[in-house]
Design a protein around this motif. Structure first.
Motif, PDB file in Angstrom:
ATOM      1  N   ASN A 508       0.851  -1.180   0.000  1.00 25.08           N
ATOM      2  CA  ASN A 508       0.000   0.000   0.000  1.00 25.08           C
ATOM      3  C   ASN A 508       0.890   1.234   0.000  1.00 25.08           C
ATOM      4  OD1 ASN A 508      -1.711   2.167   0.669  1.00 25.08           O
ATOM      5  ND2 ASN A 508      -3.135   0.790   1.710  1.00 25.08           N
ATOM      6  N   LEU A 509       0.916   1.953  -1.112  1.00 28.03           N
ATOM      7  CA  LEU A 509       1.778   3.118  -1.213  1.00 28.03           C
ATOM      8  C   LEU A 509       1.360   4.224  -0.259  1.00 28.03           C
ATOM      9  CD1 LEU A 509       2.717   3.655  -4.973  1.00 28.03           C
ATOM     10  CD2 LEU A 509       4.136   2.847  -3.112  1.00 28.03           C
ATOM     11  N   ARG A 510       0.100   4.248   0.101  1.00 33.91           N
ATOM     12  CA  ARG A 510      -0.345   5.264   1.067  1.00 33.91           C
ATOM     13  C   ARG A 510       0.352   5.055   2.398  1.00 33.91           C
ATOM     14  NH1 ARG A 510      -0.837   9.044   3.568  1.00 33.91           N
ATOM     15  NH2 ARG A 510      -2.671  10.164   4.290  1.00 33.91           N
ATOM     16  N   GLN A 535       1.672  12.753  -6.564  1.00 30.72           N
ATOM     17  CA  GLN A 535       2.758  11.840  -6.917  1.00 30.72           C
ATOM     18  C   GLN A 535       2.397  10.401  -6.571  1.00 30.72           C
ATOM     19  OE1 GLN A 535       6.413  12.590  -4.814  1.00 30.72           O
ATOM     20  NE2 GLN A 535       7.630  11.247  -6.120  1.00 30.72           N
ATOM     21  N   ARG A 536       1.877  10.186  -5.374  1.00 24.12           N
ATOM     22  CA  ARG A 536       1.524   8.830  -4.948  1.00 24.12           C
ATOM     23  C   ARG A 536       0.430   8.236  -5.828  1.00 24.12           C
ATOM     24  NH1 ARG A 536      -2.716   7.311  -2.226  1.00 24.12           N
ATOM     25  NH2 ARG A 536      -3.170   9.406  -1.433  1.00 24.12           N
ATOM     26  N   GLU A 537      -0.607   9.009  -6.097  1.00 25.79           N
ATOM     27  CA  GLU A 537      -1.714   8.492  -6.898  1.00 25.79           C
ATOM     28  C   GLU A 537      -1.273   8.188  -8.326  1.00 25.79           C
ATOM     29  OE1 GLU A 537      -4.836  11.346  -6.564  1.00 25.79           O
ATOM     30  OE2 GLU A 537      -5.510  10.602  -4.602  1.00 25.79           O
ATOM     31  N   TYR A 538      -0.372   8.991  -8.850  1.00 27.20           N
ATOM     32  CA  TYR A 538       0.144   8.701 -10.200  1.00 27.20           C
ATOM     33  C   TYR A 538       0.862   7.356 -10.219  1.00 27.20           C
ATOM     34  CZ  TYR A 538       2.951   8.987 -14.433  1.00 27.20           C
ATOM     35  OH  TYR A 538       3.539   8.712 -15.639  1.00 27.20           O
ATOM     36  N   TYR A 539       1.705   7.098  -9.221  1.00 28.70           N
ATOM     37  CA  TYR A 539       2.432   5.832  -9.158  1.00 28.70           C
ATOM     38  C   TYR A 539       1.472   4.663  -8.967  1.00 28.70           C
ATOM     39  CZ  TYR A 539       6.706   8.612  -8.665  1.00 28.70           C
ATOM     40  OH  TYR A 539       7.749   9.492  -8.866  1.00 28.70           O
ATOM     41  N   GLU A 540       0.448   4.865  -8.158  1.00 29.48           N
ATOM     42  CA  GLU A 540      -0.535   3.801  -7.958  1.00 29.48           C
ATOM     43  C   GLU A 540      -1.266   3.478  -9.255  1.00 29.48           C
ATOM     44  OE1 GLU A 540      -1.765   4.425  -3.248  1.00 29.48           O
ATOM     45  OE2 GLU A 540      -2.832   5.535  -4.826  1.00 29.48           O
ATOM     46  N   ARG A 541      -1.649   4.508  -9.995  1.00 29.53           N
ATOM     47  CA  ARG A 541      -2.378   4.278 -11.245  1.00 29.53           C
ATOM     48  C   ARG A 541      -1.465   3.680 -12.312  1.00 29.53           C
ATOM     49  NH1 ARG A 541      -5.488  10.128 -10.986  1.00 29.53           N
ATOM     50  NH2 ARG A 541      -6.928   9.566  -9.308  1.00 29.53           N
ATOM     51  N   ALA A 542      -0.217   4.152 -12.363  1.00 26.58           N
ATOM     52  CA  ALA A 542       0.730   3.573 -13.314  1.00 26.58           C
ATOM     53  C   ALA A 542       0.959   2.099 -13.018  1.00 26.58           C
ATOM     54  CB  ALA A 542       2.057   4.338 -13.262  1.00 26.58           C
ATOM     55  N   ASP A 601      11.952  12.400  -2.093  1.00 24.36           N
ATOM     56  CA  ASP A 601      12.795  11.885  -3.172  1.00 24.36           C
ATOM     57  C   ASP A 601      12.934  10.373  -3.071  1.00 24.36           C
ATOM     58  OD1 ASP A 601      15.222  11.361  -1.395  1.00 24.36           O
ATOM     59  OD2 ASP A 601      14.963  13.503  -1.128  1.00 24.36           O
ATOM     60  N   GLN A 602      12.680   9.792  -1.864  1.00 22.39           N
ATOM     61  CA  GLN A 602      12.715   8.334  -1.717  1.00 22.39           C
ATOM     62  C   GLN A 602      11.624   7.675  -2.559  1.00 22.39           C
ATOM     63  OE1 GLN A 602      11.859  10.699   0.677  1.00 22.39           O
ATOM     64  NE2 GLN A 602      12.100   9.733   2.666  1.00 22.39           N
ATOM     65  N   LEU A 603      10.474   8.318  -2.636  1.00 26.37           N
ATOM     66  CA  LEU A 603       9.364   7.758  -3.407  1.00 26.37           C
ATOM     67  C   LEU A 603       9.678   7.805  -4.899  1.00 26.37           C
ATOM     68  CD1 LEU A 603       6.527   6.563  -3.250  1.00 26.37           C
ATOM     69  CD2 LEU A 603       5.607   8.886  -3.334  1.00 26.37           C
ATOM     70  N   SER A 604      10.274   8.904  -5.341  1.00 22.89           N
ATOM     71  CA  SER A 604      10.674   9.014  -6.750  1.00 22.89           C
ATOM     72  C   SER A 604      11.706   7.954  -7.093  1.00 22.89           C
ATOM     73  CB  SER A 604      11.240  10.409  -7.031  1.00 22.89           C
ATOM     74  OG  SER A 604      10.354  11.425  -6.636  1.00 22.89           O
ATOM     75  N   PHE A 605      12.648   7.742  -6.178  1.00 22.46           N
ATOM     76  CA  PHE A 605      13.689   6.733  -6.406  1.00 22.46           C
ATOM     77  C   PHE A 605      13.081   5.345  -6.546  1.00 22.46           C
ATOM     78  CE2 PHE A 605      16.626   3.551  -4.733  1.00 22.46           C
ATOM     79  CZ  PHE A 605      17.743   3.775  -5.530  1.00 22.46           C
ATOM     80  N   SER A 606      12.125   5.011  -5.690  1.00 24.08           N
ATOM     81  CA  SER A 606      11.518   3.674  -5.739  1.00 24.08           C
ATOM     82  C   SER A 606      10.803   3.444  -7.066  1.00 24.08           C
ATOM     83  CB  SER A 606      10.547   3.487  -4.576  1.00 24.08           C
ATOM     84  OG  SER A 606       9.456   4.380  -4.669  1.00 24.08           O
ATOM     85  N   TYR A 607      10.195   4.487  -7.625  1.00 17.49           N
ATOM     86  CA  TYR A 607       9.500   4.340  -8.911  1.00 17.49           C
ATOM     87  C   TYR A 607      10.504   4.143 -10.050  1.00 17.49           C
ATOM     88  CZ  TYR A 607       6.288   5.282 -12.768  1.00 17.49           C
ATOM     89  OH  TYR A 607       5.545   5.188 -13.919  1.00 17.49           O
ATOM     90  N   VAL A 608      11.595   4.899 -10.020  1.00 22.49           N
ATOM     91  CA  VAL A 608      12.636   4.731 -11.042  1.00 22.49           C
ATOM     92  C   VAL A 608      13.210   3.322 -10.988  1.00 22.49           C
ATOM     93  CG1 VAL A 608      14.960   5.464 -11.715  1.00 22.49           C
ATOM     94  CG2 VAL A 608      13.230   7.182 -11.179  1.00 22.49           C
TER      95      VAL A 608
END
Length: 744
Positions: A508-510, A535-542, A601-608
């Motif tokens: 759960n990204l939330r 940002q979180r919702e975009y990653y969840e939808r992606a 920036d940790q969340l951005s890193f995890s998506y990359v």
């Protein structure tokens, strides 16, 4: 079409069929994602195939990349006062001698006639067909084509024209390129007649010429396949600028390609269907912008930072900008390098960026003795601005060499806030091979010894076959033989999130976002900031879109799931400053993060990392995981008896070995009847074989756990002390021998 007629006859189902000719353009078949460097295209081709237009575009981008690297090599030779002109020029000349279509491997199909349809035109045809209703509702089929027959060599010639320096057609051995300047009348007429029905009944016709379509195709690949060309280093001396300009030009980007055909680049915010993603909106000081760039507060201190770090092998640095600070709580120990040089150890420089007009700056400069000011040719009566300018980079406070940054007392943009932390490549001298950033709010004061230890953990030699103890399926302790592991090198080193959630697709990204907010001092139980929520919702939808089986093809290679699970603490980050793989990862992380304008920036890193891991699975054709699949006993042995799980693969360049994922390591259980036989067990300290062969390196991101870090620190300290004792003994022995010679 037979099925469509059958269903109409039996059930009255109406349909419209489209016979699509050769479609080309952005997002073509087999295209790598933004996480895949251009030099991995051959691996994709071997695994699943690449369409010709994609292959030609990617081959052209590889050419541009090799040419740019040759120019940088020439620049380096200029800096070192060596003459390597023939070698660098030879690389470029060799590339020009080989025709693009031949290098891409499509020479056999160079002159096959095709009706190329640009992807946007094909989409418009589908939309038009969706609105068509035939007389009597009978099934109808349309031919969708441009009406002009071309060959692959035409696309190849157009790409070579667009990538040529002088915007003229390149010639090979005095001959023109492969395309024929003749028109096949019969085939061209047939193509035009085939599209008459679609023009008349659908009110559709292709509007994109081959020249414009190829330009859009190449621009897309150039900006995505390798979005960040290695930046040319700034000349250290003004008189070198003219020499540098002779050999290093700005590399092309997508906007340059489009401008050669007078195509206006779209803007993402204005056009949701825009295929062009500009990377020119990044700061010039970020090492991630290749052409037009925006100014930054760091522009004025780049040269100074490079001068301060000259001769340093490791840089330990921090920053406290965007406010009027009166103190710097984070401390370190200043080291002039003599102690480390004495033992032959890497030199460590410490540096901190603070606002030039802050209260702290005024207080520090006010404490400089008049005698010290006189040595710097400054009078005690000089104004503050003059003192700041002259003393910049010469004062030490709390163990940090201070770099005063102008216009940095007000809140900074996200681009400036995260530039030193994520993409510091242009701030340091070329002698720096690793850099450790520490957040100003970190609760532990770092030392140069900490920097030495952590940077030493970014490289590891080959690990020999070894025997370890572990449980079997019945809970008994047995022996396992672990296979040899390759030499490894980390492009980035960080620590994992403390309260790490369970792995898998159901994270759960939330909840993760709340933990990240808590770690950086935000209040997770209050209202979630709209930027973080977006940002979180975009990653969840992606994640949901990619993992949706309903939207996939039937190809097994396409069914891998994206798992956002590499959650880190980013209070400190270590960068490798030499590797191009590290530069690409830094820029990808930086570009992904600054567009959200958040503190996570940790969340951005995890998506990359999730995108890169999905790419790795596809390229290496890793077997698919099932929903019921659990951690096997052998994998548990690997996780508990090896640090392999901490090393996350990064795909590297041509000629290098593929990195090994921890799931590919297969321990072998020793049979019970051989359990008590001697097996030449190897002590853990002796399992690592140091190997400086760069071609043997495999590249990773290392997410190092606290437990492993503590164990490694003990071993590192012990090994360092033993090494120093040996050096002291050897030096003492040498002095005694020298004294004996003098006495004789």
């Amino acid at each position: 079409e037979i099925l469509a007629s059958t269903y109409f006859a039996l059930h009255g189902v109406t349909s419209v069929g489209l016979r699509l000719d050769t479609i080309y353009g952005p997002r073509g078949f087999g295209v790598p994602s933004t996480s895949v460097p251009i030099y991995n295209v051959n691996r994709i081709r071997n695994g699943g195939g690449v369409s010709p237009d994609v292959d030609l575009a990617e081959t052209a981008v590889r050419r541009l990349y090799r040419k740019w690297m040759a120019e940088l090599k020439k620049l380096k030779q200029i800096e070192e006062n060596t003459n390597g002109q023939n070698e660098s020029n030879g690389i470029v000349e060799e590339l020009q001698q080989l025709n693009l279509i031949e290098e891409a491997g499509w020479l056999h199909a160079a002159h096959d006639p095709r009706d190329f349809v640009f992807v946007e035109d094909a989409v418009n045809a589908i939309i038009a067909a969706m609105q068509y209703s035939s007389t009597g509702n009978s099934p109808t089929t349309f031919n969708i084509g441009s009406g002009e027959m071309e060959s692959l060599s035409s696309i190849s010639d157009e790409i070579q024209y667009l990538t040529s320096d002088d915007s003229t057609m390149i010639k090979t051995d005095g001959k023109s390129l492969l395309s024929k300047s003749v028109i096949d009348v019969e085939q061209s007429s047939a193509a035009r007649s085939a599209s008459l029905d679609s023009n008349e009944y659908l009110r559709w016709s292709a509007t994109t010429s081959l020249q414009h379509g190829v330009a859009k195709l190449l621009a897309w690949h150039l900006d995505r396949a390798l979005p960040f060309f290695p930046p040319a280093p700034k000349p250290d001396k003004p008189d070198e600028a003219s020499e540098v300009a002779l050999f290093v030009s700005k590399p092309l980007d997508g906007e340059d390609i489009l401008s050669k055909r007078s195509i206006k680049a779209c803007v993402n915010s204005d056009d949701p269907t825009c295929l062009y993603e500009p990377h020119t909106a990044l700061p010039c000081a970020s090492e991630c912008s290749t052409k037009t760039c925006i100014p930054s507060v760091f522009d004025s201190v780049i040269s100074l930072s490079r001068d301060v770090t000259e001769g340093c092998e490791v840089v330990l640095y921090t920053m406290s900008l965007g406010a009027d600070i009166d103190s710097l709580d984070l401390r370190t120990v200043y080291n002039d390098g003599e102690e480390f040089e004495k033992w032959g150890e890497p030199s460590v420089c410490t540096m901190a960026y603070i606002p030039s007009d802050s209260t702290l700056t005024k207080n520090i400069i006010g404490k400089v003795p008049p005698a010290s000011l006189a040595k710097m040719d400054i009078s005690a009566e000089s104004d503050l601005k003059t003192k700041v300018k002259v003393l910049n980079g010469h004062l030490v406070h709390q163990g940090w060499v201070l770099i005063f940054v102008d216009n940095a007392i007000e809140p900074l943009t996200a681009e400036d806030v995260y530039l030193p932390k994520i993409t510091p490549g242009l701030l340091f001298h070329s002698s720096v091979f690793r850099a450790l950033f520490v957040d100003e709010n970190f609760n532990i004061s770092p030392t140069p010894e900490d920097a030495q230890f952590l940077t030493s953990e970014m490289a590891r030699g080959k690990v020999k076959k070894r025997t370890v103890m572990g449980p079997d399926a019945k809970g008994r302790t047995v022996k396992y033989k672990l296979p040899e592991e390759p030499q490894r090198r980390a492009v980035l080193l960080v620590a994992p999130m403390k309260e790490h959630p369970a792995d898998g697709d159901k994270i759960n990204l939330r909840d993760v976002t709340k933990l990240m907010m808590k770690e950086i001092g935000l209040k997770p139980n209050e209202h979630e900031p709209k930027e973080i929520r977006a940002q979180r919702e975009y990653y969840e939808r992606a994640k949901s879109l990619i993992n949706s089986f309903d939207l996939r093809t039937l190809l097994p290679v396409a069914r891998h799931k994206i798992e956002i699970k590499d959650f880190i603490r980013s209070r400190w980050v270590i960068h490798d400053m030499r590797l191009e793989e590290a530069h690409q990862l830094r820029c990808e992380w930086y570009r992904e993060h600054v567009k959200w304008n958040t503190h996570l920036d940790q969340l951005s890193f995890s998506y990359v990392m999730a995108k890169r891991e999905l790419t790795r699975k596809i390229i290496t054709e890793q077997p698919l995981e099932t929903e019921s699949e659990k951690l096997t006993l052998l994998q548990m042995v690997i996780n508990t008896r090896s640090d392999a799980k901490e090393w996350h693969p990064i795909f590297s360049g041509e000629g290098t070995r593929l990195p090994i994922h921890h799931s590919q390591i297969s321990p072998e259980e020793v049979p019970q009847n051989l359990f008590d036989l001697p097996d030449n067990e190897i002590d853990e300290v002796d399992t690592v074989i140091e190997d400086n062969d760069e071609s043997s390196n495999t590249y990773y991101v290392r997410i190092m756990s606290d437990k492993v870090m503590l164990d490694c620190r003990k071993k590192w300290t012990k090994a360092r002390d033993e090494r120093r004792k040996i050096i002291s003994f050897q030096r003492k022995k040498q002095r005694q021998q020298d004294q004996q010679k003098q006495n004789q």
